[in-house]
Each structure stands twice: as structure tokens, then as C-alpha cells.
Design an enzyme around this catalytic site. Structure first.
Site, mmCIF file in Angstrom:
data_model
loop_
_atom_site.group_PDB
_atom_site.id
_atom_site.type_symbol
_atom_site.label_atom_id
_atom_site.label_comp_id
_atom_site.label_asym_id
_atom_site.label_seq_id
_atom_site.Cartn_x
_atom_site.Cartn_y
_atom_site.Cartn_z
ATOM 1 N N GLN A 100 1.262 3.135 2.535
ATOM 2 C CA GLN A 100 1.675 3.528 3.472
ATOM 3 C C GLN A 100 2.524 2.121 4.297
ATOM 4 O O GLN A 100 2.553 1.815 5.212
ATOM 5 C CB GLN A 100 0.860 3.783 4.700
ATOM 6 N N SER A 101 3.043 1.296 3.113
ATOM 7 C CA SER A 101 3.473 -0.135 3.343
ATOM 8 C C SER A 101 4.907 0.134 4.049
ATOM 9 O O SER A 101 5.809 0.460 3.494
ATOM 10 C CB SER A 101 3.858 -0.723 1.864
ATOM 11 N N ASN A 102 4.881 -0.591 5.245
ATOM 12 C CA ASN A 102 6.084 -0.644 6.114
ATOM 13 C C ASN A 102 6.944 -1.408 5.352
ATOM 14 O O ASN A 102 8.221 -1.370 5.395
ATOM 15 C CB ASN A 102 5.558 -1.415 7.431
ATOM 16 N N CYS A 121 7.514 -2.127 2.153
ATOM 17 C CA CYS A 121 8.215 -1.220 1.123
ATOM 18 C C CYS A 121 9.210 -0.325 1.394
ATOM 19 O O CYS A 121 10.117 -0.129 0.702
ATOM 20 C CB CYS A 121 7.009 -0.496 -0.081
ATOM 21 N N GLY A 165 0.888 -1.247 -0.038
ATOM 22 C CA GLY A 165 0.012 -0.077 0.055
ATOM 23 C C GLY A 165 0.818 1.332 -0.153
ATOM 24 O O GLY A 165 2.163 1.056 0.065
#
Length: 341
Positions: free
Chosen positions: A76-78, A80, A74
Site C-alpha cells: 500500500q505504498s504511497n 510507489c 509496501g
């Protein structure tokens, strides 16, 4: 104990993460003695559970001669964020395929309303600061996996050697990071003379929980791992956990893990992934006010809401000692500040 030393691995954290007693929170809730495993303090940019997974995933990528990482999540992907951080650490390219965010009403937030991408807050800001080689934001509900593999093919056509990492780093290789964590926890329990009765952890893409379950099993420990689902019902989540546990056990040549070891409670994710719940808001505030510890609103906030509710239901009593896995993700808190207004 399972010997992981024969497997390719990078190291991004100096020593074990802390195991801390939450005395004030335990007293406030009047239930078990609560301890917290601070995997928010793992290495790479702002820490989090994905760092443990990436130690094995990046080692595998390098062993295959990869010069480029491609992954998905997403906005807000941790995962990524930390994959990009690992790429910067290793001198690799990194390309991100992201899914647009949802608003509080469960509908996609249109770009013109500042939703996709959000106004460079939280993890999305860090994607920019860390210099992602490309960042592609797709509409909510898109086939992200197909797009990731298309992108990998495009990169190969350019002469690159991409390595594709799945959502959350949650495949059998990534889950090895939490096999290692299970062993680290058992050592810490012995050093602190703790008689732990349960582990409570967020359960999303399932790699963290599956690794813990397989790791304890491989160490002949019967310690239960209770997953608090962040996006799915119990019926939908538990097969994901079971399948990954079985893959890890097969890779490590462990005896079969009993089905009942894979528990993912689906009562606390609310109306959907990353959407706020009253329980999450209460849990984040309670941890902050009693212990000065920040949780994130997507994973640890909802998992803590589950822990608090289980205590209030009497599932854990004063005679129990429960360890809560803090899987990180705090940068996402700043992108969802409206939930706490």
C-alpha cells in the site's frame, strides 16, 4: 533562503498547496490554533508528500538519461503509487518491488487469505490501473533493497537505463522537495500574518522532516519541527533524521544544523508500521467529523494522534499556533477499513 532554482527539477503541482485553519478541530480540542498544510493536494495521482520529492528525483533521473524507474515499498505504498504516476507522466517504465502487508495481529497476511496482494484495493488497485511494468510482492521481512538492485541489474542487461529510487524517495535529492516546502510555508505564514510556534509532521523514512528542518535552518528560522514516528522508537528514528539533515545541509552548503532540531517522538506508532492504534482511529474520525478532512491510517492518522495527545498533555496551549503537515496517503485508508469497523 536557499536558492533551489539552480538544481534540476520537474513541476507536478500548480502553485503552493493550501494552508487552512482548522477552527472546529481547534475548538473541539481546546488547545492551540491548528492549521493544516494540505500536501494531500499535491499533483500526480491522488497527491501526497512524495510528489515534492519526485520533482527533484525524476529530474535527476532524466538528467542521467534514465528510461526506467525502479523503486520499493509496501503493497500500500504511497511512494510507489506516485513514482508510478510520475513515470506515466514522463513516459518512463516503472518497476515496483513490494513487501507483503501485515495483519492487525502483526503477522503477515497469507495470500490465500486475500492479504498479499490485497483484493485490489487502495494503492494496490492504483498500481494496476496505472499499469506498472512489473509488480513483485515479496514476503514480509525480505531484503527488498538487494532485490531492487538485482532487478536494476537485470534491466541493464536488457539494455534499459534504470534509476533506482529508495524507500519513500528519502535520500538527499528527495529531501530537497521539503526544503522547498519550508520556504513555501514561511511565505504563507507571512502572507497570513501567522506567528507559528511549531510544525508537526509524520516521520517515517525521514525525508519530509529532514527537508523541513534543513529548509527552515537555511532560511534562518528557528521554527521547531516535531516528527511523530510511524514505525520506530525515538532512539532509532532520530539518528535517521539527523543523518539526512546533515546530508542536505552539506549539499546546500548550510551551516551545521543543531542536533536538537531533529525530534522524532516514538510514542504513537503502536505495535508496528501500518498496524492500527486506538489513537489513530480516534484521530481519523475526529478530523473527518470536525473538518471533513480524511487522513490515512499509516502516516497522518498516527501523526494526528500524536498531535492530539500532545495537546491533551498541555504541550501546546491556547496561545500557540501549530501547523500540521498532511502528507497524503488517503488511498491507503480504503485498504484498511477494517480498523474502523
Amino acid at each position: 533562503m536557499v536558492d533551489l532554482n539552480t538544481l534540476p527539477r520537474r513541476h507536478y503541482t500548480e502553485g503552493p498547496t493550501p494552508l487552512e485553519h482548522l477552527g472546529a478541530l481547534s475548538a473541539e480540542l481546546g488547545g492551540p490554533q491548528i492549521w493544516i498544510k494540505r500536501d494531500d493536494q499535491l499533483g500526480l495521482t491522488q497527491g501526497g508528500n512524495k510528489t515534492r520529492k519526485l520533482e527533484f528525483l525524476i529530474a535527476e533521473a532524466l538528467a542521467q538519461g534514465a528510461d526506467t524507474l525502479v523503486t520499493v515499498g509496501g503493497v500500500q505504498s504511497n511512494h510507489c503509487r506516485l513514482t508510478l504516476s510520475a513515470a506515466r507522466h514522463e513516459g518512463l517504465e516503472c518497476h515496483l518491488v513490494l513487501e507483503e502487508d501485515l495483519g492487525a495481529d502483526g503477522n503477515p497476511v497469507p495470500a490465500e487469505a486475500g492479504g498479499n496482494p490485497p483484493d485490489h484495493t487502495g494503492n494496490f488497485l492504483l498500481f494496476d490501473l496505472l499499469g506498472a511494468d512489473s509488480t513483485e510482492v515479496l514476503p514480509h521481512g525480505s531484503d527488498l533493497v538487494s532485490r531492487v538492485h538485482e532487478l536494476a541489474d537485470d534491466l541493464r542487461a536488457q539494455g534499459k537505463k534504470p534509476y533506482v529510487i529508495p524507500v519513500g524517495g528519502s535520500n538527499v535529492t528527495g529531501a530537497l522537495g521539503y526544503v522547498d516546502c519550508a520556504q513555501e510555508l514561511l511565505t504563507q505564514f507571512a502572507e497570513a500574518d501567522l506567528d507559528v510556534t511549531s510544525i508537526v509532521a509524520p516521520s517515517g523514512s525521514a525525508g519530509t522532516q529532514a527537508g523541513l528542518v534543513a529548509g527552515f535552518h537555511g532560511a534562518d528560522s528557528q521554527l521547531p519541527v516535531i516528527g511523530i514516528n510511524v514505525s520506530r522508537t525515538q532512539k532509532d528514528q532520530e539518528p535517521k533524521i539527523v543523518n539526512l539533515v546533515d546530508e542536505v545541509a552539506a549539499l546546500l552548503e548550510l551551516p551545521p544544523v543543531p542536533r536538537e532540531c531533529s525530534v522524532g517522538l516514538g510514542d504513537y506508532f503502536g505495535t508496528g508500521y501500518a498496524l492500527p492504534t486506538p489513537g489513530m482511529v480516534e484521530a481519523v474520525r475526529l478530523f473527518a467529523k470536525t473538518e471533513g478532512i480524511l487522513l490515512d491510517p499509516v502516516y497522518t492518522g498516527k501523526a494526528a494522534a500524536g498531535l492530539i495527545d500532545l495537546i491533551r498533555q498541555g504541550r501546546f496551549g491556547p496561545e500557540d499556533t501549530v501547523v500540521f503537515i498532511h502528507s497524503g496517503g488517503v488511498p491507503g485508508l480504503y485498504a484498511r477499513a477494517g480498523a474502523f469497523a
